[in-house]
Design an enzyme around this catalytic site. Structure first.
Site, PDB file in Angstrom:
ATOM      1  N   ASN A  39       0.835  -1.202   0.000  1.00 20.62           N
ATOM      2  CA  ASN A  39       0.000   0.000   0.000  1.00 20.62           C
ATOM      3  C   ASN A  39       0.873   1.256   0.000  1.00 20.62           C
ATOM      4  O   ASN A  39       1.957   1.296   0.605  1.00 20.62           O
ATOM      5  CB  ASN A  39      -1.008  -0.003   1.157  1.00 20.62           C
ATOM      6  CG  ASN A  39      -0.404  -0.202   2.521  1.00 20.62           C
ATOM      7  OD1 ASN A  39       0.642  -0.824   2.669  1.00 20.62           O
ATOM      8  ND2 ASN A  39      -1.056   0.330   3.528  1.00 20.62           N
ATOM      9  N   GLU A  41       0.292   5.177   0.655  1.00 20.59           N
ATOM     10  CA  GLU A  41      -0.640   6.215   1.102  1.00 20.59           C
ATOM     11  C   GLU A  41      -0.177   7.597   0.642  1.00 20.59           C
ATOM     12  O   GLU A  41       0.955   7.782   0.176  1.00 20.59           O
ATOM     13  CB  GLU A  41      -0.783   6.148   2.623  1.00 20.59           C
ATOM     14  CG  GLU A  41      -1.375   4.801   3.052  1.00 20.59           C
ATOM     15  CD  GLU A  41      -1.604   4.692   4.549  1.00 20.59           C
ATOM     16  OE1 GLU A  41      -1.121   5.544   5.320  1.00 20.59           O
ATOM     17  OE2 GLU A  41      -2.278   3.714   4.942  1.00 20.59           O
ATOM     18  N   CYS A  50      -4.026   0.569  -2.549  1.00 19.96           N
ATOM     19  CA  CYS A  50      -3.902  -0.676  -1.789  1.00 19.96           C
ATOM     20  C   CYS A  50      -2.781  -1.559  -2.336  1.00 19.96           C
ATOM     21  O   CYS A  50      -2.385  -1.444  -3.507  1.00 19.96           O
ATOM     22  CB  CYS A  50      -5.213  -1.453  -1.848  1.00 19.96           C
ATOM     23  SG  CYS A  50      -6.532  -0.772  -0.819  1.00 19.96           S
ATOM     24  N   GLU A  52      -2.942  -4.689  -3.110  1.00 15.32           N
ATOM     25  CA  GLU A  52      -3.414  -5.537  -4.213  1.00 15.32           C
ATOM     26  C   GLU A  52      -3.367  -4.765  -5.532  1.00 15.32           C
ATOM     27  O   GLU A  52      -3.011  -5.322  -6.580  1.00 15.32           O
ATOM     28  CB  GLU A  52      -4.847  -6.001  -3.945  1.00 15.32           C
ATOM     29  CG  GLU A  52      -5.003  -6.874  -2.710  1.00 15.32           C
ATOM     30  CD  GLU A  52      -5.280  -6.073  -1.442  1.00 15.32           C
ATOM     31  OE1 GLU A  52      -4.773  -4.942  -1.303  1.00 15.32           O
ATOM     32  OE2 GLU A  52      -6.008  -6.596  -0.583  1.00 15.32           O
ATOM     33  N   CYS A  83     -10.010  -5.342   0.568  1.00 20.10           N
ATOM     34  CA  CYS A  83     -11.149  -4.437   0.672  1.00 20.10           C
ATOM     35  C   CYS A  83     -12.097  -4.673  -0.517  1.00 20.10           C
ATOM     36  O   CYS A  83     -11.749  -5.367  -1.484  1.00 20.10           O
ATOM     37  CB  CYS A  83     -10.686  -2.982   0.721  1.00 20.10           C
ATOM     38  SG  CYS A  83     -10.171  -2.318  -0.877  1.00 20.10           S
TER      39      CYS A  83
HETATM   40  N1  THU Z   1      -5.240  -1.700   2.539  1.00 23.36           N
HETATM   41  C1  THU Z   1      -4.681  -2.463   1.552  1.00 23.36           C
HETATM   42  O1  THU Z   1      -3.568  -2.175   1.078  1.00 23.36           O
HETATM   43  N2  THU Z   1      -5.381  -3.527   1.100  1.00 23.36           N
HETATM   44  C2  THU Z   1      -6.599  -3.913   1.582  1.00 23.36           C
HETATM   45  O2  THU Z   1      -7.245  -4.772   1.007  1.00 23.36           O
HETATM   46  C3  THU Z   1      -7.108  -3.293   2.820  1.00 23.36           C
HETATM   47  C4  THU Z   1      -6.545  -1.944   3.102  1.00 23.36           C
HETATM   48  C5  THU Z   1      -4.495  -0.515   3.004  1.00 23.36           C
HETATM   49  C6  THU Z   1      -5.073   0.796   2.522  1.00 23.36           C
HETATM   50  C7  THU Z   1      -4.562   1.756   3.570  1.00 23.36           C
HETATM   51  O3  THU Z   1      -3.268   2.192   3.173  1.00 23.36           O
HETATM   52  C8  THU Z   1      -4.426   0.907   4.822  1.00 23.36           C
HETATM   53  O4  THU Z   1      -4.504  -0.447   4.400  1.00 23.36           O
HETATM   54  C9  THU Z   1      -5.514   1.163   5.856  1.00 23.36           C
HETATM   55  O5  THU Z   1      -6.770   1.052   5.297  1.00 23.36           O
END
Ligand code: THU
Length: 130
Positions: A39, A41, A50, A52, A83
């Site tokens: 991920n 941000e 994310c 994935e 998610c």
């Molecule tokens: N996150 C992912 O990378 N993949 C997911 O399927 C769930 C959430 C990340 C997004 C964000 O940077 C952090 O987790 C908190 O939501």
């Protein structure tokens, strides 16, 4: 290296200064190649991506488009599920019966099919003329 090990390794590169929740994802394609993502941000929160999505982008950048298996890992009390948006992104490139392993850095794992994660998925067939 297993998909779990690859996901744990790439997770360390996550850029997650806001949530402090690092996620790693690794996928294997039909050809056997492995692609990973973490991920990333952003201070403008909705611009974050994310793990994935990163792995899928790496796969496409290499000219591959068929996911055979995927693993996602986080330092979570229970195996971390993709998610909702990522479930749809995975479905773009995967059959309904592929295994998706959700895992924790402590070693807990749960494997389900994509169809179990995204029942009733919207697909190209829904856009065909009736
Ligand atoms: N996150 C992912 O990378 N993949 C997911 O399927 C769930 C959430 C990340 C997004 C964000 O940077 C952090 O987790 C908190 O939501």
């Amino acid at each position: 290296m297993t998909l779990y090990d690859a996901a744990c390794k790439v997770r360390e590169n996550a850029h997650a200064p806001y949530s402090r929740f690092k996620v790693g994802a690794a996928l294997r394609t039909a050809s056997g190649a492995v692609f990973t993502g973490c991920n990333v941000e952003n201070v403008a929160y909705p611009e974050g991506t994310c793990a994935e999505a990163g792995a899928i982008a790496a796969m496409c950048a290499a000219g591959e488009y068929a996911i055979a298996e995927l693993c996602v890992v986080a330092d979570s009390p229970a195996p971390v599920p993709p998610c909702g948006g990522c479930r749809q992104k995975i479905a773009e490139f995967a059959a309904a019966d592929i295994p998706v392993t959700m895992a924790t850095t402590q070693g807990a794992r749960q494997t389900v099919t994509l169809a179990e994660l995204l029942p009733g998925a919207f697909g190209a067939g829904h856009m065909e003329a009736p």
